[in-house]
Design a protein around this motif. Structure first.
Motif, short mmCIF file in Angstrom:
data_model
loop_
_atom_site.label_atom_id
_atom_site.label_comp_id
_atom_site.label_asym_id
_atom_site.label_seq_id
_atom_site.Cartn_x
_atom_site.Cartn_y
_atom_site.Cartn_z
N ILE B 51 0.85 -1.18 0.00
CA ILE B 51 0.00 0.00 0.00
C ILE B 51 0.89 1.24 0.00
O ILE B 51 1.88 1.31 0.73
CB ILE B 51 -0.95 -0.02 1.22
N SER B 52 0.55 2.21 -0.83
CA SER B 52 1.36 3.42 -0.93
C SER B 52 1.19 4.28 0.32
O SER B 52 0.32 4.04 1.16
CB SER B 52 0.97 4.21 -2.18
N TRP B 53 2.00 5.32 0.40
CA TRP B 53 2.03 6.16 1.60
C TRP B 53 0.67 6.78 1.91
O TRP B 53 0.30 6.97 3.07
CB TRP B 53 3.08 7.26 1.46
N ASN B 54 -0.09 7.09 0.85
CA ASN B 54 -1.37 7.76 1.05
C ASN B 54 -2.58 6.85 0.74
O ASN B 54 -3.69 7.33 0.59
CB ASN B 54 -1.46 9.00 0.17
N SER B 55 -2.32 5.54 0.65
CA SER B 55 -3.36 4.54 0.35
C SER B 55 -3.92 4.68 -1.05
O SER B 55 -4.91 4.02 -1.39
CB SER B 55 -4.51 4.61 1.37
N GLY B 56 -3.29 5.51 -1.89
CA GLY B 56 -3.80 5.71 -3.23
C GLY B 56 -3.49 4.59 -4.19
O GLY B 56 -4.13 4.44 -5.23
N SER B 57 -2.51 3.77 -3.86
CA SER B 57 -2.12 2.65 -4.71
C SER B 57 -1.99 1.40 -3.85
O SER B 57 -1.28 1.40 -2.85
CB SER B 57 -0.79 2.95 -5.40
N THR B 69 -7.42 -7.82 2.40
CA THR B 69 -7.49 -6.38 2.20
C THR B 69 -6.44 -5.68 3.06
O THR B 69 -6.41 -5.88 4.28
CB THR B 69 -8.88 -5.83 2.57
N ILE B 70 -5.59 -4.90 2.42
CA ILE B 70 -4.58 -4.15 3.14
C ILE B 70 -5.10 -2.74 3.40
O ILE B 70 -5.86 -2.18 2.58
CB ILE B 70 -3.25 -4.09 2.34
N LYS B 76 -2.39 6.59 13.33
CA LYS B 76 -2.01 5.62 14.37
C LYS B 76 -0.70 4.90 14.04
O LYS B 76 -0.30 3.99 14.76
CB LYS B 76 -3.11 4.59 14.55
N ASN B 77 -0.03 5.33 12.96
CA ASN B 77 1.22 4.67 12.55
C ASN B 77 1.06 3.14 12.47
O ASN B 77 1.91 2.38 12.94
CB ASN B 77 2.36 5.01 13.52
N SER B 78 -0.02 2.73 11.84
CA SER B 78 -0.34 1.31 11.81
C SER B 78 -0.73 0.81 10.43
O SER B 78 -1.36 1.53 9.66
CB SER B 78 -1.47 0.99 12.80
N LEU B 79 -0.34 -0.42 10.17
CA LEU B 79 -0.65 -1.13 8.93
C LEU B 79 -1.50 -2.33 9.30
O LEU B 79 -1.30 -2.94 10.36
CB LEU B 79 0.64 -1.58 8.26
N ASP B 99 9.15 0.38 2.92
CA ASP B 99 9.90 0.79 1.74
C ASP B 99 11.17 1.57 2.14
O ASP B 99 11.20 2.24 3.16
CB ASP B 99 9.05 1.70 0.85
N HIS B 100 12.18 1.47 1.29
CA HIS B 100 13.45 2.13 1.57
C HIS B 100 13.41 3.62 1.26
O HIS B 100 14.08 4.42 1.93
CB HIS B 100 14.54 1.46 0.71
N PHE B 101 12.63 4.01 0.23
CA PHE B 101 12.58 5.41 -0.17
C PHE B 101 11.22 6.00 0.14
O PHE B 101 10.20 5.33 -0.04
CB PHE B 101 12.86 5.54 -1.67
#
Lengths: 110, 122
Positions: B51-57, B69-70, B76-79, B99-101
């Motif tokens: 999942i991307s940083w903003n949940s857009g992808s 479903t991810i 909450k700094n949670s996945l 992710d590294h970047f």
């Protein structure tokens, strides 16, 4: 999303160099320079060793190097040491915007 | 120090559901894509979902598409990983990975948690 193909095992003596191959298709390894390599010791989480085919993260020994030709990427470990004995996995970005790992290679230091 | 701590694993019957969580700390969580990677006992690594940083992808492996479903809660700094219709072949150690970047796609995974074990069995 078939797993990338790696040899099941590779071995070498201390000080020698070994190379692990990772074969995919034009939809993954061959299509992008987004191949990574991970080292995993038993019972531990994987550790990033190489990214973007040939780049080393900070702190990873320069004995580890990566390359790619066509649909096959390779990881070379030079000056093999006992601590290098572990499982190694390649991974690649794919044309489906997903990631895929290799089948894994067990490296044995003789 | 970056820390990723997974939880929520356990023994579950086939066909039932389970929700995994990953608590992140030590970095700016909402700048990085996150992933779930699993490893069946004695087997290799399998990328499950990202999942991307903003949940857009969002992406899924074919083996879990339509069942898992991810999601993430940046406040909450949670996945999370909601796993439905579980099968025996979903039995594995589930790792959360970062992710590294920042805000980049694609990117390698530079930090991993220690994993949470999911066992699907009757």
């Amino acid at each position: 999303q078939s797993a990338l193909t790696q040899p099941a095992s590779v071995s070498g003596s201390p000080g020698q160099s070994i190379t692990i191959s990772c074969t995919g298709t034009s939809s993954d390894v061959g299509g992008y320079n987004y191949v990574s390599w991970y080292q995993q010791h038993p019972g531990k989480a994987p550790k990033l060793m190489i990214y973007d085919v040939s780049n080393r993260p900070s702190g990873v020994s320069n004995r580890f190097s990566g390359s790619k030709s066509g649909n096959t990427a390779s990881l070379t470990i030079s000056g093999l040491q006992a601590e290098d004995e572990a499982d190694y996995y390649c991974s690649s970005y794919t044309s489906s915007s997903t990631d895929v790992f290799g089948t894994g290679t067990k490296v044995t230091v003789l | 120090e970056v820390q990723l701590v997974e939880s929520g694993g356990g023994l579950v019957q086939p066909g039932r559901s389970l929700r995994l969580s990953c608590a992140a700390s030590g970095f700016t969580f909402d700048d990085y894509a996150m992933h779930w990677v699993r490893q069946a006992p004695g087997k290799g690594l399998e990328w499950v979902s990202g999942i991307s940083w903003n949940s857009g992808s969002i992406g899924y492996a074919d083996s879990v598409k339509g069942r898992f479903t991810i999601s993430r809660d940046n406040a909450k700094n949670s996945l999370y990983l909601q796993m439905n219709s579980l099968r025996a072949e979903d039995t594995a150690l589930y790792y959360c990975a970062k992710d590294h970047f920042p805000r980049a796609t694609p990117a390698p995974f530079d930090y991993w948690g220690q994993g949470t074990l999911v066992t699907v069995s009757s």
